[in-house]
Design an enzyme around this catalytic site. Structure first.
Site, PDB file in Angstrom:
ATOM      1  N   ASP A  59      -7.495 -46.033   1.984  1.00 18.34           N
ATOM      2  CA  ASP A  59      -6.607 -47.128   2.398  1.00 18.34           C
ATOM      3  C   ASP A  59      -7.224 -48.507   2.187  1.00 18.34           C
ATOM      4  O   ASP A  59      -8.425 -48.626   1.925  1.00 18.34           O
ATOM      5  CB  ASP A  59      -6.193 -46.945   3.876  1.00 18.34           C
ATOM      6  N   ASN A  89      -5.940 -41.906  18.524  1.00 19.13           N
ATOM      7  CA  ASN A  89      -4.566 -41.428  18.713  1.00 19.13           C
ATOM      8  C   ASN A  89      -4.204 -40.314  17.730  1.00 19.13           C
ATOM      9  O   ASN A  89      -3.044 -39.955  17.581  1.00 19.13           O
ATOM     10  CB  ASN A  89      -3.583 -42.597  18.575  1.00 19.13           C
ATOM     11  N   HIS A 103      -4.664 -40.444  14.401  1.00 21.20           N
ATOM     12  CA  HIS A 103      -4.288 -40.853  13.041  1.00 21.20           C
ATOM     13  C   HIS A 103      -5.348 -40.449  12.017  1.00 21.20           C
ATOM     14  O   HIS A 103      -6.524 -40.308  12.353  1.00 21.20           O
ATOM     15  CB  HIS A 103      -3.950 -42.350  12.966  1.00 21.20           C
ATOM     16  N   GLU A 109      -0.302 -43.392  11.277  1.00 25.09           N
ATOM     17  CA  GLU A 109      -0.280 -43.433  12.738  1.00 25.09           C
ATOM     18  C   GLU A 109       0.659 -42.344  13.258  1.00 25.09           C
ATOM     19  O   GLU A 109       1.455 -41.786  12.486  1.00 25.09           O
ATOM     20  CB  GLU A 109       0.218 -44.814  13.200  1.00 25.09           C
TER      21      GLU A 109
HETATM   22  C1  F6R Z   1     -10.419 -45.583   7.478  1.00 28.42           C
HETATM   23  C2  F6R Z   1      -9.454 -44.680   8.050  1.00 28.42           C
HETATM   24  C3  F6R Z   1      -9.221 -44.561   9.521  1.00 28.42           C
HETATM   25  C4  F6R Z   1     -10.492 -44.223  10.295  1.00 28.42           C
HETATM   26  C5  F6R Z   1     -10.199 -44.034  11.786  1.00 28.42           C
HETATM   27  C6  F6R Z   1     -11.455 -43.836  12.599  1.00 28.42           C
HETATM   28  O1  F6R Z   1     -10.429 -45.527   6.066  1.00 28.42           O
HETATM   29  O2  F6R Z   1      -8.819 -44.044   7.295  1.00 28.42           O
HETATM   30  O3  F6R Z   1      -8.259 -43.570   9.754  1.00 28.42           O
HETATM   31  O4  F6R Z   1     -11.065 -43.066   9.778  1.00 28.42           O
HETATM   32  O5  F6R Z   1      -9.508 -45.139  12.287  1.00 28.42           O
HETATM   33  O6  F6R Z   1     -12.196 -45.006  12.568  1.00 28.42           O
HETATM   34  P1  F6R Z   1     -13.671 -45.071  13.152  1.00 28.42           P
HETATM   35  O7  F6R Z   1     -14.497 -44.195  12.292  1.00 28.42           O
HETATM   36  O8  F6R Z   1     -14.070 -46.525  13.006  1.00 28.42           O
HETATM   37  O9  F6R Z   1     -13.589 -44.612  14.555  1.00 28.42           O
END
Ligand code: F6R
Length: 260
Positions: free
Chosen positions: A67, A147, A149, A154
């Site tokens: 992303d 959550n 995701h 989301e």
């Molecule tokens: C980032 C991504 C997000 C993260 C997720 C966890 O490329 O795809 O889904 O993997 O938000 O983020 P952290 O590792 O910062 O807790």
């Protein structure tokens, strides 16, 4: 789904790097899906170590990131382009033309119709096509949101979704505001691979660390398969490995897990 619980974050990062290194040794032109965020930082440090100390060769590896924010230039220090350059790419021998991070700059967008904006639709189709042209992602690294995701999918995102533009939730915008000079600079949209895109990878490697992820990990591994927890789609994948530390595994039933 294989769930492997490690003593701590360091051990799970090492294990993740070992798995990726063994896949690269088996297939030097591995197609590797990458994530940003704090969770894979340890994994990237371990991969850099393996490159420097053991000559792990990335010269033929092809990468696709999950992303990128919309409206932030690649040189911005909060862009995912910048994150990947600083935390991995500049320290390994990857060929820059093998790197794919979704585009985030599309010029002026009409907010009312951005989902059908031809520049965005064309880019997303191209990204999916490129993944396909390389034979699909071999190993996709994933983090998980508190959550449930994965990428920017989301809760409520279709489990069949493809690469597209998504509006960030208010919670995500609020979380991110600390990283930007003013609230007006905080991105509201992102380009993200869909859950369906992610599920087509040949192997999934989801990393989760810390108690803040314990409930999301439980829902993903033991909960019903539902769009309300996009990570629960992994239950349908034939080769999904979940690497956690003890804190992130705290709410799992013991019979589901092995210890690493
Ligand atoms: C980032 C991504 C997000 C993260 C997720 C966890 O490329 O795809 O889904 O993997 O938000 O983020 P952290 O590792 O910062 O807790």
């Amino acid at each position: 789904m294989l769930v492997v619980v490690h003593e701590d974050y360091g051990a799970l990062s090492k294990k993740g790097a070992e798995i990726i290194a063994s896949r690269i040794r088996q297939k030097p032109n591995l197609v590797l899906g990458l994530a940003t965020g704090s969770t894979p930082l340890g994994l990237y440090k371990e991969l850099i170590k393996l490159h420097k100390n053991e000559g792990l060769d990335f010269s033929k590896v092809v990468t696709f990131n999950l992303d990128e924010y919309v409206g932030i230039p690649p040189e911005h220090d909060q862009s995912y382009h910048y994150f990947m350059r600083e935390n991995l790419f500049k320290s390994i021998n990857i060929n820059p033309s093998n790197i794919h991070v979704p585009q985030g700059m599309f010029g002026e967008l009409k907010i009312s119709s951005f989902e059908t904006d031809p520049k965005i639709v064309q880019f997303c189709d191209w990204y999916e096509g490129e993944i396909h042209r390389y034979g699909g992602v071999d190993v996709q690294v994933l983090g998980i949101g508190g959550n449930g995701h994965i990428a920017f999918n989301e809760p409520g995102s279709s489990l069949g979704s493809r690469t597209r533009i998504k509006t960030l939730t208010e919670e995500t915008v609020k979380d991110n505001s600390r990283l930007f000079k003013s609230t007006a600079d905080v991105p509201r949209y992102a380009i993200t691979m869909g859950v369906g895109t992610i599920m087509e990878a040949h192997e999934l490697l989801l990393l989760a660390s810390g108690e803040g992820k314990a409930e999301a990990v439980r829902s993903a591994v033991e909960g019903p398969i539902t769009a309300m927890c996009p990570a629960s789609a992994l239950q349908l994948h034939r080769r999904a490995i979940v690497l956690t530390d003890k804190k992130a595994a705290a709410r799992l039933s013991a019979e589901f897990v092995t210890y690493g």
